[in-house]
Design a protein around this motif. Structure first.
Motif, short mmCIF file in Angstrom:
data_model
loop_
_atom_site.label_atom_id
_atom_site.label_comp_id
_atom_site.label_asym_id
_atom_site.label_seq_id
_atom_site.Cartn_x
_atom_site.Cartn_y
_atom_site.Cartn_z
N GLY A 280 24.64 21.22 16.15
CA GLY A 280 23.21 21.36 16.43
C GLY A 280 22.82 20.79 17.78
O GLY A 280 21.65 20.65 18.09
N SER A 281 23.83 20.47 18.62
CA SER A 281 23.56 19.92 19.94
C SER A 281 24.56 20.49 20.95
O SER A 281 25.57 21.07 20.57
N PHE A 282 24.28 20.30 22.23
CA PHE A 282 25.16 20.79 23.30
C PHE A 282 25.78 19.61 24.02
O PHE A 282 25.07 18.68 24.41
N ASN A 283 27.11 19.64 24.19
CA ASN A 283 27.81 18.51 24.81
C ASN A 283 28.66 19.00 25.97
O ASN A 283 29.78 19.47 25.78
N ILE A 284 28.13 18.90 27.18
CA ILE A 284 28.84 19.35 28.38
C ILE A 284 30.10 18.54 28.62
O ILE A 284 31.10 19.03 29.17
N LYS A 285 30.09 17.27 28.19
CA LYS A 285 31.24 16.38 28.38
C LYS A 285 32.47 16.92 27.65
O LYS A 285 33.60 16.83 28.15
N LYS A 286 32.25 17.50 26.45
CA LYS A 286 33.36 18.06 25.66
C LYS A 286 34.02 19.23 26.38
O LYS A 286 35.21 19.48 26.22
N ILE A 287 33.23 19.95 27.15
CA ILE A 287 33.77 21.10 27.89
C ILE A 287 34.57 20.61 29.09
O ILE A 287 35.73 21.00 29.28
N ILE A 288 33.95 19.73 29.88
CA ILE A 288 34.58 19.26 31.12
C ILE A 288 35.87 18.50 30.85
O ILE A 288 36.86 18.64 31.58
N LEU A 289 35.88 17.68 29.79
CA LEU A 289 37.03 16.81 29.51
C LEU A 289 38.06 17.43 28.57
O LEU A 289 39.03 16.77 28.20
N PHE B 51 37.84 31.42 25.61
CA PHE B 51 37.93 30.81 24.27
C PHE B 51 37.49 29.35 24.31
O PHE B 51 36.62 28.93 23.54
N ASN B 52 38.10 28.57 25.20
CA ASN B 52 37.79 27.14 25.26
C ASN B 52 36.35 26.88 25.68
O ASN B 52 35.68 26.00 25.12
N PHE B 53 35.85 27.67 26.63
CA PHE B 53 34.48 27.49 27.08
C PHE B 53 33.49 27.76 25.94
O PHE B 53 32.57 26.96 25.70
N LEU B 54 33.67 28.88 25.22
CA LEU B 54 32.72 29.26 24.18
C LEU B 54 32.87 28.43 22.91
O LEU B 54 31.88 28.17 22.22
N VAL B 55 34.09 28.00 22.59
CA VAL B 55 34.28 27.12 21.42
C VAL B 55 33.53 25.82 21.61
O VAL B 55 32.87 25.31 20.69
#
Length: 305
Positions: free
Chosen positions: A142-151, A128-132
């Motif tokens: 409209g963009s991808f933010n890896i920081k939001k996933i890691i943090l 859930f958290n990964f895909l959200v």
């Protein structure tokens, strides 16, 4: 099992009703709603996650958890596909794909299966958290933010929890007790928050979006539920004899997938200037409707599993 689910839902509904009345009487403001949401997402849920992994390592349990992760990924991808095929609206698509597996799923599964169920629910929360924060965030921004996933605190706590689980010891009692006490707040605070969201409902908005809401509730709470039951039925047939307690694992994933729309979607909609009021409406109404649909679909699943 559907009787246990119904009883737990009634308990949760009564708390939700108290939250609704409280919000109406004291006119809860947006800043207070955001505080409750942050309290759950960034404080209470992380404590539940860490405490769920605070147990003696068991290789068989770890394999079952990985099985839940893979099963949850498949189920969520199916719901993402259903959302894409049935709606052009971004809010509808995300609310079909992502369920309230944290705020509603955790207290519901804890009430039915206890801490063992909550431990396996972490597999669904990982997906859930990964895909959200990948698909959901990308759709909204409209963009991808890896920081939001890691943090993301929940993702961090899942990794911390896995490290704790793999250790040859568990956390001492003086650390475990506060985690348990904070985690026990989840049911009450999450249902109060949903009650507060319900207090925002406006008759004019309900009338305006009436057909969209009916269509959404049918797809999210009934169509997705029926498809997921069929998927899990075949999973039980294929893997039931090879994986211990496969029935419990499938029910954990099923209950998570039958929950109403995720409360995180209105937050994302608000941040990216999408239709946040419609997203809140969807979350609120689906939370009420699922009180009827969730136990009904569990009863159907019991006929098959």
């Amino acid at each position: 099992m559907y009787i246990l689910v119904t009883k737990q839902l009634i308990t949760m509904f009564l708390i939700m009703l108290c939250g609704f009345i409280f919000a109406k009487v004291f006119r809860v403001q947006e800043i207070e709603r955001k505080f409750l949401s942050k309290l759950l997402l960034y404080f209470i849920n992380p404590c539940i996650i860490i405490n769920s992994f605070n147990k003696e390592f068991n290789n068989d349990e770890l394999k079952k958890l990985l099985f839940v992760v893979l099963l949850s990924l498949f189920i969520t991808l199916i719901m993402i596909l259903i959302g894409i095929l049935t709606s052009k609206n971004i809010i509808d698509r995300l609310c079909i794909a992502f369920t309230n597996c944290g705020f509603m799923g955790i207290p519901l599964i804890r009430g039915v299966f206890g801490e063992e169920g909550v431990f396996y629910l972490m597999g669904y929360l990982v997906i859930f958290n990964f895909l959200v924060w990948t698909y959901g965030y990308c759709q909204m921004s409209g963009s991808f933010n890896i920081k939001k996933i890691i943090l993301n605190p929940n993702i961090i706590c899942i990794f911390v929890g896995i490290i704790i689980y793999c250790m040859p010891f568990t956390l001492p009692q003086f650390i475990k007790n506060p985690l348990i006490m904070i985690g026990d707040l989840n049911t009450a605070v999450s249902m109060i928050l949903i009650g507060v969201l319900l207090s925002e409902l406006r008759i004019a908005e309900v009338k305006k979006y009436c057909w969209s809401i009916v269509k959404f509730c049918f797809i999210r709470l009934i169509l997705c539920g029926l498809i997921n039951i069929l998927i899990l039925y075949f999973v039980m047939k294929v893997f039931g004899g090879n994986i211990g307690n496969a029935r419990l694992l499938c029910y954990v994933v099923l209950i998570c997938s039958l929950c109403p729309a995720a409360t995180s979607i209105p937050g994302l909609a608000c941040v990216f200037n999408k239709n946040a009021s419609y997203a809140s409406l969807i979350v609120s109404i689906s939370s009420v409707v699922c009180i009827a649909t969730l136990p009904s679909l569990i009863a159907l699943a019991e006929l098959l599993f």
